[in-house]
Every structure is written in structure tokens, then in C-alpha cells.
Design a protein around this motif. Structure first.
Motif, mmCIF file in Angstrom:
data_model
loop_
_atom_site.group_PDB
_atom_site.id
_atom_site.type_symbol
_atom_site.label_atom_id
_atom_site.label_comp_id
_atom_site.label_asym_id
_atom_site.label_seq_id
_atom_site.Cartn_x
_atom_site.Cartn_y
_atom_site.Cartn_z
ATOM 1 N N LEU A 249 0.470 -0.816 0.444
ATOM 2 C CA LEU A 249 -0.898 -0.936 0.905
ATOM 3 C C LEU A 249 -1.264 0.372 1.678
ATOM 4 O O LEU A 249 -2.590 0.449 1.228
ATOM 5 C CB LEU A 249 -0.735 -2.065 2.014
ATOM 6 N N LEU A 250 -0.208 0.970 2.048
ATOM 7 C CA LEU A 250 -0.846 2.298 2.850
ATOM 8 C C LEU A 250 -1.293 3.171 1.587
ATOM 9 O O LEU A 250 -2.306 3.849 1.762
ATOM 10 C CB LEU A 250 0.505 2.864 3.476
ATOM 11 N N LEU A 251 -0.508 3.240 0.665
ATOM 12 C CA LEU A 251 -0.720 4.138 -0.436
ATOM 13 C C LEU A 251 -2.323 3.827 -1.167
ATOM 14 O O LEU A 251 -3.121 4.809 -1.207
ATOM 15 C CB LEU A 251 0.306 3.986 -1.703
ATOM 16 N N PHE A 252 -2.428 2.295 -1.243
ATOM 17 C CA PHE A 252 -3.792 2.042 -1.810
ATOM 18 C C PHE A 252 -4.899 2.742 -0.878
ATOM 19 O O PHE A 252 -5.784 3.306 -1.309
ATOM 20 C CB PHE A 252 -4.220 0.568 -1.861
ATOM 21 N N LEU B 101 -6.187 -6.813 0.271
ATOM 22 C CA LEU B 101 -6.196 -8.378 0.446
ATOM 23 C C LEU B 101 -5.660 -9.087 -0.652
ATOM 24 O O LEU B 101 -4.809 -9.949 -0.256
ATOM 25 C CB LEU B 101 -7.654 -8.741 0.755
ATOM 26 N N ALA B 102 -5.947 -8.806 -1.735
ATOM 27 C CA ALA B 102 -5.432 -9.485 -2.808
ATOM 28 C C ALA B 102 -3.812 -9.478 -2.907
ATOM 29 O O ALA B 102 -3.128 -10.199 -3.119
ATOM 30 C CB ALA B 102 -5.966 -8.939 -4.344
ATOM 31 N N VAL B 103 -3.321 -8.262 -2.599
ATOM 32 C CA VAL B 103 -1.844 -7.999 -2.570
ATOM 33 C C VAL B 103 -1.287 -8.954 -1.544
ATOM 34 O O VAL B 103 -0.192 -9.663 -1.867
ATOM 35 C CB VAL B 103 -1.374 -6.450 -2.576
ATOM 36 N N MET B 104 -1.834 -8.805 -0.385
ATOM 37 C CA MET B 104 -1.263 -9.241 0.734
ATOM 38 C C MET B 104 -1.420 -10.896 0.402
ATOM 39 O O MET B 104 -0.268 -11.872 0.808
ATOM 40 C CB MET B 104 -2.149 -9.299 2.101
ATOM 41 N N ALA B 105 -2.470 -11.366 -0.222
ATOM 42 C CA ALA B 105 -2.757 -12.882 -0.311
ATOM 43 C C ALA B 105 -1.412 -13.446 -1.439
ATOM 44 O O ALA B 105 -1.014 -14.340 -1.245
ATOM 45 C CB ALA B 105 -4.153 -13.089 -0.891
ATOM 46 N N GLY B 106 -1.196 -12.477 -2.390
ATOM 47 C CA GLY B 106 -0.318 -12.723 -3.407
ATOM 48 C C GLY B 106 1.095 -12.921 -2.675
ATOM 49 O O GLY B 106 1.912 -14.011 -2.950
#
Ligand code: ZN
Length: 585
Positions: free
Chosen positions: A85-88, A103-108
Motif C-alpha cells: 500500500l505504501l508503495l502504491f 482501497l481495493a487491496v484493503m477490501a480484498g
């Protein structure tokens, strides 16, 4: 978006200025970032990162409760996703796109963990249920803290965590606060027993310190009854049951971090409910023979007795006079790993590693002492301890067992000769009783004079003669301090060591009757106890009171204390001493 900033700061190669060019952070570029990037973006990115880190630590705590999950996999997944996430945020130039991807990664990840939890735990696995449960725990912890705030002592569970007490608005809470104050008062007086019992008008309050009862000012019913309910609540007893006996416990931690377990017993009387609290740590029952206050000669005799692989040793005293501690000390001289050791007790005080404890249940005929013993002796143990022997079948079984194995048997008796007589009658056969009997040890506990306030004095010649102490011999005679002490300003104060009682702690005095051939012959030929006593005295039997006088002559205790615990009344009553107010102030 941050790429722009990074590329902005450049530096030439170190040596010749023609080397590769590396992007680098510097103060200037940071300033630029602060100025040109909307601070709201920073706040959103920061908040999401913190939230994700929090979720990661929660998963780290929660994952071990899912048995089918490898917790380290989830730990790595959470750490990895945080880094991603930090990298994004750094690599994606457009803020809104970066937000969407994050948000998509977190939701996943959340959805995946949610699914895993529901599969394993069923409906309670839903993350929302977990959130509510943890909110509930936070509220509970706050409530526990709030109800503990007004208390002086800390009430804890077996594991050491704070105990859940009634809430401050609970009607029981007032009683808990009063009970707390009572416990503090008792502990400051070094009381080991607190008794609150109803009379027709009020409640009698008594503290026992080192085996001596000190009556306290009577208590109004309106104060005593809430205290009893508060104590019952803290001890985990039924509040509605006021008649039948109940037993529980309270564990407290004082300001110094010292833990004390109070055993709580309640029962109903015609005047109301009474309560008995006894302080005790199981450690206080585990003493080595050398810690029991025996003379060097006595210690040598007892160690020799314990070293023999067979024979019966009787240990006699009135109630609460050192019998159980001595029995346990004898038992622990035997190696529990190479011996099979069994005990038969109605009130086991502590557990010893590799020792099998058999508890007598007075309600259950299958668990009577005699029944337990007959089953136990079939298992062929090496060492058996019987807390108190009161029935003929047990005595007979033990006497026969002792012919080739070791047995320690407790008896409620005043001295060695009384115990010998009791044993002979219990076994019912003088020859069987005499054959395996090795020794009879009688014990009493005397209070130790307070080292801080004991008073030296010179006993008169009459007293010395009466005590059979030679005149002119150097006697370190001391007595309990009875004069009020004063501080430098002349105000009366209590001794800080003993609280003004004059004594602090207890030690044992002993009478050891070894069964030699003469005494065994006298027993077998049914000689009277008086005849056996004469014989034993010829063999230099030191009586309890004589051992006590030695302790007095050594300055350990007072002559009043020795005479008190050796009184014939003490020997026959077998109960705690009557009240003797001895407070100096
Ligand atoms: Zn003192």
C-alpha cells in the motif's frame, strides 16, 4: 504523485561529476512537496496507513484463535500488504487512482480474512461480531477499573488478572468497599483469621493473630450484613444461600505486590449468617524439618527416624498446633520419584509433586478413611501419610503396613504418652501396635517474642527453681512488652513490628518419644501409661514444657507463652486459645 518530487531532487556522481544520477530526498524537495501537494492527500494517505497497521496488529492477535490457519502466513500477509500500500502511494502519480487501488487491496484482504473466520468459527466469526465483542471487552475493562478504584487492595483471579467486581452502582458495591476495609485492617494487624458471627443484637468480630484470638469492637448488623454479602460475592459464593455451609476463596494483592489467599467459609446460625476467613499460602505448609524450631538433638533424632524405610511414626498435637506442617516435613524427606507416596487427608493443605493425595469425603461412605486406606494399601506404596487417624480399621491397617513400609499418622492428642495410649486403643491389639511403632512426636506452637519490643528482665530465684533452671546460669530472659511505647514527642504508638501484640510469628516445641525395646515390651505387656511414662522419663524423654522452657531460656519466647500453650486445658480442648487481650496500647 510523489515520483515528481523524487525526480526533482538530483545529484551528480561523487567523484568526477559524470557518474550515474540518483534521485535523492533533500530539504528543498520536501519543502516543494509540502507546498504543492494538497495536505488533505497526506492526511488521507496517513490515516489509511495507520488504520491498516492497526488492522494488521488485530489480525496478528486474532489469527492464533483460528486453529486451521497458519498464523505466521497471516502475519506476513499483513506486513506485505502494508508495504504494498505504501508503495502504491509512492508509485501511482494520480492521488485518486492510488486511493482506489489501495482501497481495493484493503477490501480484498479484509474480505478474505472475514471469509476464513466465518468458515472456521461459524456466525460468531463475522468481523462485526468480533468488533462488538472487543468493544464489550473495553467497556468491561473500564468498569473493572472503575469499581477497583475505591478499593485499597487489588482483587485478582488465579491467573493474576483483575477480578470482576460489582459495578459502583450495584447495591453490593458498598459491602465490597466495607469488606475491603476489613481485610486491610486485619492484614495490618497481621491477623490470619477473621471471624464475623451474629449474636442477638450485633455481630462479634474476632481476629486471630498467631493462634491467639483478639476480640474487636462489635459491629452493627447494618454494617456486618453487607460485608458478608460483599465477601461472598468476591469469593464466588451463592448470595441467596444463607443457611447451608459454603466455601470459596479471595485472592488479594497488597500495595507491596504480596499475594494472599483468603479461604472463605460461611454458614447459617439461628441468629444469622456467620463468616470465617483464613489467610494462607500453600508455601507456609512447606517447611523443611530444619525450619521447624527443633533443637539440634531433636532434628538428628527425627532425621534418623525418617531415614528408616519402615515403621510407624505418630505425630500428635491439639488442633492448629503444628501437626500437619510436621507431617508434611517428614513426608518430603522421602524422594517422591523413587518412592510411591500416598496421603489420606480430609483437608489437604497443599500439593506435592508426585505425591498422590486421597481426600476423605465425610458424606460418602466409599471415601471414608478406612475405605480409602484399604484400597490404597493394595497398591503397595512405600510411604503413607494419614492426616488424622480416628478409626480402628485404619489404625490396624496402618500398624500392619508399618511392619515393612513407612507410615506417618496424625493424632489429636496433648502429648506423646496420651497419643501412645490412643494408638494402642485404636489398633486394639497391643502387640500389633507395638511391633511397628517407631516413635511418637508431640508438637505445639509458641509465639516468638517481637524482636523490636521484647523486654529483658531477671527472673527471681523462685521462678528459676520452679522451672528447674539452675541459679546463676546465664538466662536471657525476656517478656512481651506491656508498656505503651511513646514516640519522641511523647505520643503513645504501637510497635511497628508486631502492632503492639508483643509477639511476631511462631515456632515449634516438641516432645519425642522413641519406642525402644523397653518401651515396646511395656506396651506389649499392657503396662499402664503411667508406668510407661516413668520408663520414658528414665530414658531421658524431654517433655514439651521442658523444650518450651529451653526456648524461654534462649530468649525466643516468654515463660507465659510456654505455660499458655502447654496448659492441660490446651491439651484436652484441642481448640484455639481463649481470647486474651494483650495489646499494649
Ligand atoms: Zn513489637
Amino acid at each position: 504523485m510523489l515520483m515528481l518530487v523524487i525526480v526533482d531532487g538530483e545529484k551528480r556522481g561523487p567523484a568526477d561529476g559524470t557518474g550515474p544520477r540518483w534521485p535523492e530526498w533533500n530539504l528543498e524537495s520536501l519543502m516543494l512537496a509540502m507546498i504543492f501537494i494538497n495536505p488533505a492527500y497526506w492526511i488521507v494517505a496517513f490515516a489509511l496507513t495507520v488504520a491498516w497497521a492497526w488492522f494488521g496488529t488485530w489480525v496478528g492477535r486474532d489469527a492464533p484463535s483460528l486453529r486451521r490457519q497458519r498464523e505466521f502466513l497471516w502475519n506476513w500477509l499483513m506486513v506485505g500488504s502494508l508495504a504494498l500500500l505504501l508503495l502504491f502511494w509512492v508509485l501511482i502519480p494520480n492521488f485518486w487512482l492510488a486511493l482506489l487501488v489501495n482501497l481495493a487491496v484493503m477490501a480484498g484482504v479484509v474480505a478474505w480474512y472475514w471469509h476464513v473466520r466465518v468458515v472456521e468459527l461459524g456466525p460468531s466469526g463475522h468481523l462485526l461480531a468480533a468488533v462488538f465483542a472487543s468493544l464489550g471487552r473495553v467497556a468491561e475493562a473500564r468498569e473493572i477499573k472503575k469499581s477497583a478504584e475505591q478499593l485499597i487492595l487489588e482483587y485478582i483471579t488465579d491467573g493474576g488478572a483483575p477480578q470482576r467486581l460489582p459495578a459502583t452502582d450495584d447495591p453490593l458495591y458498598g459491602g465490597v468497599v466495607l469488606a475491603d476495609q476489613l481485610l486491610v485492617q486485619a492484614m495490618e494487624s497481621r491477623a490470619q483469621i477473621i471471624e464475623l458471627s451474629p449474636s442477638s443484637q450485633a455481630y462479634e468480630l474476632r481476629f486471630s493473630v498467631d493462634g491467639v484470638v483478639f476480640p474487636q469492637p462489635a459491629m452493627q448488623r447494618s454494617a456486618a450484613e453487607p460485608i458478608i454479602q460483599g465477601v461472598k460475592r468476591m469469593a464466588g459464593l451463592s448470595l441467596d444461600e444463607r443457611r447451608r455451609p459454603q466455601k470459596g476463596g479471595i485472592m488479594v494483592r497488597d500495595g507491596a505486590g504480596q499475594r494472599t489467599v483468603w479461604t472463605v467459609e460461611t454458614s447459617g446460625t439461628t441468629a444469622g449468617e456467620k463468616i470465617h476467613l483464613q489467610a494462607g499460602a500453600s508455601q507456609s505448609w512447606r517447611l523443611a524439618l530444619s525450619e521447624l524450631g527443633m533443637t539440634a538433638e531433636q532434628l538428628g533424632m527425627v532425621k534418623e527416624l525418617a531415614a528408616l524405610p519402615e515403621g510407624v511414626v505418630l505425630v500428635a498435637s491439639p488442633a492448629h498446633m503444628g501437626r500437619t506442617t510436621l507431617l508434611y516435613s517428614l513426608l518430603t524427606t522421602h524422594d517422591a520419584y523413587t518412592n510411591s507416596i500416598q496421603t489420606v487427608e480430609s483437608n489437604p493443605r497443599c500439593e506435592f509433586e508426585s505425591v498422590t493425595v486421597n481426600k476423605i469425603d465425610p458424606q460418602n461412605p466409599e471415601s471414608s478413611a478406612a475405605k480409602i486406606l484399604s484400597n490404597l494399601l493394595l497398591k503397595d506404596p512405600n510411604v503413607v501419610l494419614v492426616g488424622i487417624c480416628t478409626d480402628a480399621p485404619s489404625a490396624d491397617g496402618i500398624a500392619r503396613f508399618g511392619q515393612d513400609r513407612k507410615a506417618y499418622v496424625g493424632l489429636l492428642a496433648g502429648d506423646t504418652l496420651a497419643a501412645l495410649d490412643q494408638w494402642r486403643k485404636l489398633v486394639g491389639n497391643s502387640e500389633v501396635a507395638a511391633q511397628s511403632l517407631q516413635a511418637v512426636i508431640a508438637s505445639r506452637l509458641v509465639r516468638i517474642l517481637c524482636p523490636a519490643c521484647k523486654t529483658a528482665y531477671t527472673p527471681d530465684a523462685d521462678t528459676l527453681a520452679r522451672l528447674n533452671l539452675p541459679l546463676g546460669r546465664e538466662i536471657k530472659a525476656f517478656k512481651a512488652n506491656t508498656q505503651p511505647m511513646v514516640d519522641p514527642k511523647g505520643n503513645p504508638v504501637k510497635c511497628g513490628e508486631c502492632g503492639g501484640i508483643g509477639y511476631k510469628g511462631r515456632t515449634g516445641i516438641y516432645e519425642i518419644l522413641l519406642i525402644n525395646d523397653d518401651i515396646r515390651k511395656a506396651l506389649t505387656s499392657n503396662k499402664t501409661i503411667d508406668e510407661i511414662r516413668t520408663l520414658a522419663r528414665k530414658n531421658h524423654l524431654m517433655l514439651l514444657v521442658e523444650n518450651g522452657i529451653r526456648k524461654f531460656a534462649a530468649g525466643v519466647t516468654s515463660i507465659q507463652e510456654v505455660l499458655r500453650v502447654c496448659s492441660p486445658e490446651k491439651a484436652t480442648r484441642g481448640a484455639a486459645a481463649p481470647a486474651r487481650p494483650q495489646r499494649s496500647s
